[in-house]
Design a protein around this motif. Structure first.
Motif, PDB file in Angstrom:
ATOM      1  N   ASN A  26       0.815  -1.225   0.000  1.00  0.00           N
ATOM      2  CA  ASN A  26       0.000   0.000   0.000  1.00  0.00           C
ATOM      3  C   ASN A  26       0.842   1.267   0.000  1.00  0.00           C
ATOM      4  O   ASN A  26       0.323   2.362  -0.174  1.00  0.00           O
ATOM      5  N   VAL A  27       2.138   1.107   0.233  1.00  0.00           N
ATOM      6  CA  VAL A  27       3.032   2.275   0.291  1.00  0.00           C
ATOM      7  C   VAL A  27       3.628   2.564  -1.082  1.00  0.00           C
ATOM      8  O   VAL A  27       3.895   3.706  -1.424  1.00  0.00           O
ATOM      9  N   ILE A  28       3.822   1.486  -1.878  1.00  0.00           N
ATOM     10  CA  ILE A  28       4.481   1.663  -3.184  1.00  0.00           C
ATOM     11  C   ILE A  28       3.430   1.979  -4.249  1.00  0.00           C
ATOM     12  O   ILE A  28       2.571   1.143  -4.542  1.00  0.00           O
ATOM     13  N   PRO A  29       3.472   3.173  -4.861  1.00  0.00           N
ATOM     14  CA  PRO A  29       2.506   3.478  -5.913  1.00  0.00           C
ATOM     15  C   PRO A  29       2.777   2.622  -7.159  1.00  0.00           C
ATOM     16  O   PRO A  29       3.913   2.201  -7.395  1.00  0.00           O
ATOM     17  N   ASN A  30       1.728   2.376  -7.924  1.00  0.00           N
ATOM     18  CA  ASN A  30       1.838   1.487  -9.072  1.00  0.00           C
ATOM     19  C   ASN A  30       2.902   1.927 -10.070  1.00  0.00           C
ATOM     20  O   ASN A  30       3.593   1.113 -10.664  1.00  0.00           O
ATOM     21  N   GLU A  31       3.068   3.255 -10.244  1.00  0.00           N
ATOM     22  CA  GLU A  31       3.984   3.768 -11.264  1.00  0.00           C
ATOM     23  C   GLU A  31       5.436   3.401 -10.986  1.00  0.00           C
ATOM     24  O   GLU A  31       6.254   3.346 -11.907  1.00  0.00           O
ATOM     25  N   ILE A  32       5.809   3.236  -9.707  1.00  0.00           N
ATOM     26  CA  ILE A  32       7.219   2.964  -9.407  1.00  0.00           C
ATOM     27  C   ILE A  32       7.404   1.568  -8.802  1.00  0.00           C
ATOM     28  O   ILE A  32       8.405   1.301  -8.151  1.00  0.00           O
ATOM     29  N   HIS A  33       6.424   0.670  -9.048  1.00  0.00           N
ATOM     30  CA  HIS A  33       6.548  -0.600  -8.330  1.00  0.00           C
ATOM     31  C   HIS A  33       7.741  -1.436  -8.784  1.00  0.00           C
ATOM     32  O   HIS A  33       8.398  -2.050  -7.960  1.00  0.00           O
ATOM     33  N   ILE A  34       8.066  -1.416 -10.101  1.00  0.00           N
ATOM     34  CA  ILE A  34       9.190  -2.261 -10.551  1.00  0.00           C
ATOM     35  C   ILE A  34      10.523  -1.795  -9.938  1.00  0.00           C
ATOM     36  O   ILE A  34      11.229  -2.599  -9.332  1.00  0.00           O
ATOM     37  N   PRO A  35      10.900  -0.494 -10.048  1.00  0.00           N
ATOM     38  CA  PRO A  35      12.170  -0.094  -9.411  1.00  0.00           C
ATOM     39  C   PRO A  35      12.176  -0.364  -7.909  1.00  0.00           C
ATOM     40  O   PRO A  35      13.198  -0.792  -7.371  1.00  0.00           O
ATOM     41  N   ALA A  36      11.038  -0.167  -7.233  1.00  0.00           N
ATOM     42  CA  ALA A  36      10.998  -0.424  -5.786  1.00  0.00           C
ATOM     43  C   ALA A  36      11.239  -1.906  -5.502  1.00  0.00           C
ATOM     44  O   ALA A  36      12.010  -2.255  -4.604  1.00  0.00           O
ATOM     45  N   TYR A  37      10.605  -2.793  -6.283  1.00  0.00           N
ATOM     46  CA  TYR A  37      10.799  -4.232  -6.074  1.00  0.00           C
ATOM     47  C   TYR A  37      12.261  -4.615  -6.305  1.00  0.00           C
ATOM     48  O   TYR A  37      12.826  -5.427  -5.581  1.00  0.00           O
ATOM     49  N   ILE A  38      12.852  -4.036  -7.366  1.00  0.00           N
ATOM     50  CA  ILE A  38      14.240  -4.384  -7.694  1.00  0.00           C
ATOM     51  C   ILE A  38      15.175  -3.987  -6.543  1.00  0.00           C
ATOM     52  O   ILE A  38      16.086  -4.737  -6.184  1.00  0.00           O
ATOM     53  N   VAL A  39      14.924  -2.804  -5.936  1.00  0.00           N
ATOM     54  CA  VAL A  39      15.757  -2.367  -4.806  1.00  0.00           C
ATOM     55  C   VAL A  39      15.625  -3.370  -3.658  1.00  0.00           C
ATOM     56  O   VAL A  39      16.623  -3.810  -3.079  1.00  0.00           O
TER      57      VAL A  39
END
Lengths: 181, 206
Positions: B57-70
């Motif tokens: 719920n914290v990660i917005p859809n637009e940046i989910h891939i870079p956040a997951y990769i980190v």
């Protein structure tokens, strides 16, 4: 809030937490890892000396020879352990090898490498180096192609690893025979 | 229970979802590498599934891939450092393959397809099931490739029992089919196993 700014802040926060966590794990494991590397080097040096004791490292800036450790026995230098680098299938390979003063290879160990497990990594085994030991003096060069081996089958596959290891060992032998140049 | 068992056969990551094939085919030259890679991947999978499920719920859809990769890259680096510090022998034998877990599609795939829309407990069960399915598949491929290609089965050495870790198969060890340990052998074994599983599933479907 501007949506772009909002996303930037969220991503930056995730990255900072990740960086903090990594910094913590690194500070916890770094002394252990350094200690393993030191023990590994010490064991390899002890293993490579046939008689006598290995001295302190003397850094070299050759293309293959990166350092040398004089082996002294009763006060006289009887040979050298050379730190060598060769190029294998998975990039750079580090080797340690001991030579007598006429360039004969006494023992060799493959240290850090990224060779393929089951193929090139077999060069880490003691038997692998046996085909090179005792060679390297005048008129008895270290074989640098599989065709020059007495039993070529012993190294089935992984020609690139073989060439990388043998060339580095041969260059080490040349370095000793040419008067440590 | 379904969450836990689906990864083992029905949604097996290698043979059914066909995810993460590059590192899988690269490491399966020896059984011990298959086990090491499988367990390492399972560790990262569990940690990243938990984290992504918590942060969904914290990660917005637009940046989910870079956040997951980190998140995934951090856990892989932690695993790599811990292995180098506490199990240096396994770390040396797996070498570069540990870092390759970062680009293993299974982990990003499960984060995207499952953990980002399910609760923590279900995500943990999904990760364990997928991890077990992945490990078993790697061990199966490695067992076939190593026994035919090198005539040996390499496991962990047990010094107290004097077991060197290598079992030689009489007959095969002197005349192995070398191609099986090379990339072509990996694809052959993968292809035949996938075909066999498809056949079984087809029969079940009828």
């Amino acid at each position: 809030m501007n949506p772009i700014l909002d996303r930037t802040i969220r991503l930056a926060l995730i990255c900072s937490v990740a960086a903090l966590l990594l910094g913590f794990v690194d500070s916890m494991t770094a002394p252990q890892i350094a200690e393993h590397k030191r023990i590994e080097l010490q064991n390899a040096l002890n293993d490579l000396v046939v008689t006598g004791t290995a001295g302190e490292a003397e850094p070299q800036d050759g293309p293959v020879v990166t350092a040398r450790y004089p082996i002294s026995d009763g006060g006289a230098v009887t040979g050298y352990i050379l730190a060598l680098k060769g190029s294998g299938y998975g990039g750079e390979m580090k080797l340690l090898a001991s030579y007598s003063l006429d360039g004969t290879l006494l023992k060799a160990i493959l240290m850090e490498n990224n060779e393929t497990p089951g193929l090139g990594k077999k060069a880490e085994k003691r038997e692998y180096m046996e085909k090179f030991t005792g060679r390297g003096n005048q008129g008895n060069p270290i074989p640098t192609t599989k065709a020059k081996l007495e039993k070529p089958d012993a190294v089935g596959g992984s020609t690139i690893t073989f060439t990388g290891v043998s060339r580095a060992l041969a260059a080490g032998s040349d370095y000793i025979r040419e008067g440590l140049k | 229970m379904k969450e836990l068992t689906k990864g083992i056969y029905r949604e097996n990551p290698i043979f059914v979802l066909v995810l993460g094939l590059c590192p899988s085919l690269a490491v399966t030259t020896q059984v011990v590498n298959g086990i090491g890679m499988g367990v390492g991947t399972m560790f990262v999978l569990i940690c990243s599934n938990i984290m992504i499920s918590l942060l969904k719920n914290v990660i917005p859809n637009e940046i989910h891939i870079p956040a997951y990769i980190v998140v995934i890259a951090s856990f892989v680096t932690i695993l790599d450092l811990l292995m180098q510090a506490y199990v240096p022998a396994l770390s040396a034998s797996l070498g570069v393959f540990v870092q390759l877990i970062v680009v293993n599609c299974i982990i990003l795939g499960r984060a995207e397809a499952y953990a980002s829309s399910h609760g923590v407990w279900d995500s943990i069960k999904d990760a364990i099931g997928m991890g077990i399915g992945f490990t078993l598949s790697l061990v199966l491929i490695a067992l076939i490739r190593e026994s035919l290609g090198a005539g040996t089965i390499t496991l962990f050495p047990i010094e107290s029992l004097g077991f060197s870790g290598e079992i030689s198969i009489p007959g095969l060890v002197d005349a192995p089919a070398r191609v099986m340990t090379l990339s072509a052998g990996a694809l052959l074994v993968m292809g035949y196993l996938k075909a066999a599983i498809n056949r079984v599933n087809e029969r079940k479907g009828r």
